[in-house]
Design a protein around this motif. Structure first.
Motif, PDB file in Angstrom:
ATOM      1  N   TYR A 139       7.309   5.487   4.466  1.00 48.32           N
ATOM      2  CA  TYR A 139       6.280   5.569   3.426  1.00 48.32           C
ATOM      3  C   TYR A 139       6.050   4.218   2.748  1.00 48.32           C
ATOM      4  O   TYR A 139       4.937   3.920   2.309  1.00 48.32           O
ATOM      5  N   TRP A 164       4.261   9.490  -3.069  1.00 46.62           N
ATOM      6  CA  TRP A 164       5.229  10.115  -2.169  1.00 46.62           C
ATOM      7  C   TRP A 164       6.582  10.366  -2.820  1.00 46.62           C
ATOM      8  O   TRP A 164       7.318  11.255  -2.382  1.00 46.62           O
ATOM      9  N   GLY A 168       0.854   8.602   6.696  1.00 48.46           N
ATOM     10  CA  GLY A 168       0.933   8.624   5.236  1.00 48.46           C
ATOM     11  C   GLY A 168      -0.268   8.005   4.557  1.00 48.46           C
ATOM     12  O   GLY A 168      -0.376   8.044   3.325  1.00 48.46           O
TER      13      GLY A 168
END
Length: 594
Positions: free
Chosen positions: A94, A65, A256
């Motif tokens: 995240y 990410w 995520g």
């Protein structure tokens, strides 16, 4: 129109050459990886030799990410008045996503020897359902790559004000990423991730002290809580926005997880335990890498732009808030520092696109081409399919970045679909016994209708489902003065859609199971072969069993005897089976694979 900053282009070229060289070196270094163990070349491209260690693995997992979009987006939200640090959710969202993924998802996925995220879906729900789930997964990866390349174009526009040259630089960047991905697969992606994160860390931390000490910048500790040039950058969450904040945070934290870019790293780890450890290391890495971005956003909010070469009109009033990071580097730092930082960030943005392109091509080559249509395809054939699709998907992402003005809106919508559709299905396929294809189809439809029904302002997509608390707000475009009326949903409809999708899967799966097994519906109506055929010994190819997981490729083409062992090998690896407790007594259908 200003000219071209030669020093800036030289810095970018230097970093590009560095990343390209590392990508090619990684491909050359690992060109024989997996051969000693008999691993197929296609699998080596997708997940390496399953021997990624802690150092490279930690970097590449963090880079899942942390890239151009992550650092630019974090700085943007900290800078934006009315949002601030309180709404910069990506770092914590995240980071928690990686923790949850490591705790619950990494071990079962890695220990069963899967090659892509879609493998368990195709095992349990069949090829057609696997194809349906491939659509939102592909959209997410392609639109994410396009958004990253679009961000690169915005970053480069600070250095180059000539659009045609900016477009050319985006194309060159994409070509470099596509080239080393073609040559080295996951190894090249992983090793360039190390350089990428090093570039971001060094480039931003070198720039921050110079920007902080610029005479135009006020004390960021004061501007965090007190209005100087704009609202405090600490930000706040209004009471009426609480559910929206929670909805977005759940989207980041849980949405995520079901991405091939994440599971590509998980499945490349040398063991299930390593996959978990890498997830936890990456969670810490996400937080550490966000610190300079937060500071740059705070610096942007604390700057009197009238004292800079940028001009008296601040970026937010020029609709350039999304470019605050390169603007701060360009106008608040000395030229040599500015170009070093911009070069590092540009190279990092370019390098972020490679893993998404590889992820999309891996899923297509394995789950669509090989397992759904060409089970007898040779390893060389699969490798060539991957190479072609890497080129096609990379070209598609580049074209969208240059030609589509709504690429960010497309990515927001597709990432929502990944959360609403794929995440509940992933929970079901890994942890809920008894779910079947009927429930999976129902869940897909529920999630799709409920999410699309809420609309998407970034795409000017009006809602046809008005959730409780909806409002009409005016959005003013500062450059044109145009006023746009948009419907804003204050209800956490994304998370509700995800929960409805999950419950729909369970409910319809058990309903179908009851109707067929009780005889209320005749066997001929089980057109998906999802209930009765799964319990038929005649229709079960036992070589596809993975220890106690009585999962069969029930919906794929009939398995010819000569292909049974080959098909079994696509889902099982002897070196990973030892990680699961296997006992002949556990299953009446147990057979020895050796």
């Amino acid at each position: 129109m200003t000219g071209i900053h030669v020093e800036g282009l030289a810095a970018i070229a230097l970093f590009y050459v560095l990343i390209l060289a590392v990508g090619i070196w990684a491909a050359w270094k690992n060109k024989h990886a997996g051969e000693a163990e008999g691993t197929d070349r296609s699998e080596t491209i997708m997940v390496g030799g399953r021997d990624i260690g802690l150092f490279v693995g930690g970097f590449t997992m963090t880079a899942t990410w942390v890239g151009g979009g992550y650092i630019n987006g974090t700085a943007e939200y900290v800078y934006l008045p009315g949002y601030g640090l309180a709404w910069a959710q990506a770092p914590f969202g995240y980071a928690l996503s990686l923790v949850v993924g490591g705790l619950f998802f990494a071990k079962p996925m890695r220990s069963r020897g899967y090659v892509t995220m879609l493998d368990p879906f195709q095992q349990k729900y069949g090829k057609r359902m696997g194809g349906l789930l491939f659509i939102p997964a592909l959209m997410g990866e392609i639109f994410w790559s396009a958004a990253i390349l679009s961000a690169l174009g915005a970053t480069l526009s600070v250095i180059i004000d000539i659009n045609i040259k900016m477009s050319m630089s985006v194309v060159i960047s994409a070509c470099i990423a596509i080239f080393y991905t073609l040559v080295g697969g996951l190894y090249s992606v992983a090793y360039t991730d190390v350089v990428q994160l090093f570039c971001i860390f060094l480039g931003l931390w070198v720039s921050v002290p110079f920007a902080l000490n610029n005479p135009a910048v006020s004390d960021i500790k004061i501007s965090a809580v007190k209005e100087i040039y704009q609202a405090p950058w600490k930000g706040n969450i209004k009471r009426e926005d609480t559910w929206v904040w929670i909805d977005n945070f759940c989207l980041l934290m849980l949405g995520g997880i079901p991405w091939q870019v994440y599971f590509q790293r998980v499945l490349s780890a040398s063991s299930a335990t390593y996959a978990q450890v890498l997830s936890f290391i990456a969670a810490a890495g996400c937080l550490v890498m966000a610190v300079p971005s937060v500071m740059i956003g705070a610096i942007g909010a604390s700057t009197d732009w009238n004292q800079t070469a940028y001009g008296p009109v601040p970026p937010k009033e020029r609709d350039q808030a999304d470019m605050i990071l390169p603007i701060v580097l360009q106008y608040l730092c000395p030229p040599f520092v500015s170009f070093f930082g911009l070069g590092a960030v540009s190279a990092a943005v370019m390098s972020s696109a490679d893993s998404s392109i590889l992820s999309a091509s891996s899923m297509f080559a394995r789950n669509i081409y090989q397992l759904a249509f060409r089970q007898s395809a040779s390893d060389t054939e699969i490798v060539w399919v991957m190479r072609v699709t890497i080129f096609v998907f990379g070209g598609l992402a580049t074209a969208m970045a240059l030609l589509t003005g709504t690429v960010y809106g497309l990515w927001y919508l597709s990432s929502d679909l990944v959360y609403v559709i794929i995440f509940p299905q992933l929970i079901s396929v890994l942890f809920v016994k008894g779910t079947n294809t009927y429930g999976s189809v129902a869940a897909y439809v529920f999630g799709l209708i409920l999410r699309i029904g809420g609309g998407e302002p970034y795409l000017s997509l009006p809602p046809f489902i008005y959730y409780p608390g909806w409002q009409i707000e005016d959005r003013i475009h500062h450059l044109t003065g145009e006023v746009e009326h948009i419907v804003v949903q204050k209800f956490p409809f994304k998370t509700v859609s995800m929960l409805a999708s999950f419950l729909g899967n369970v409910a319809f799966s058990y309903l179908a199971k009851y109707l067929f097994e009780s005889g209320k519906l005749l066997p001929k109506y089980d057109f998906m072969d999802a209930v009765l055929a799964r319990h038929s010994i005649e229709n079960m190819d036992k070589t596809t069993l993975v220890n106690r997981n009585t999962i069969v490729l029930s919906e794929m083409a009939a398995v010819k005897p000569r292909l049974s062992v080959q098909l079994a090998a696509t889902f099982t690896r002897r070196d990973t089976l030892a990680e699961e407790d296997s006992s002949p007594e556990d299953s009446p259908n147990h057979e020895t694979l050796d």
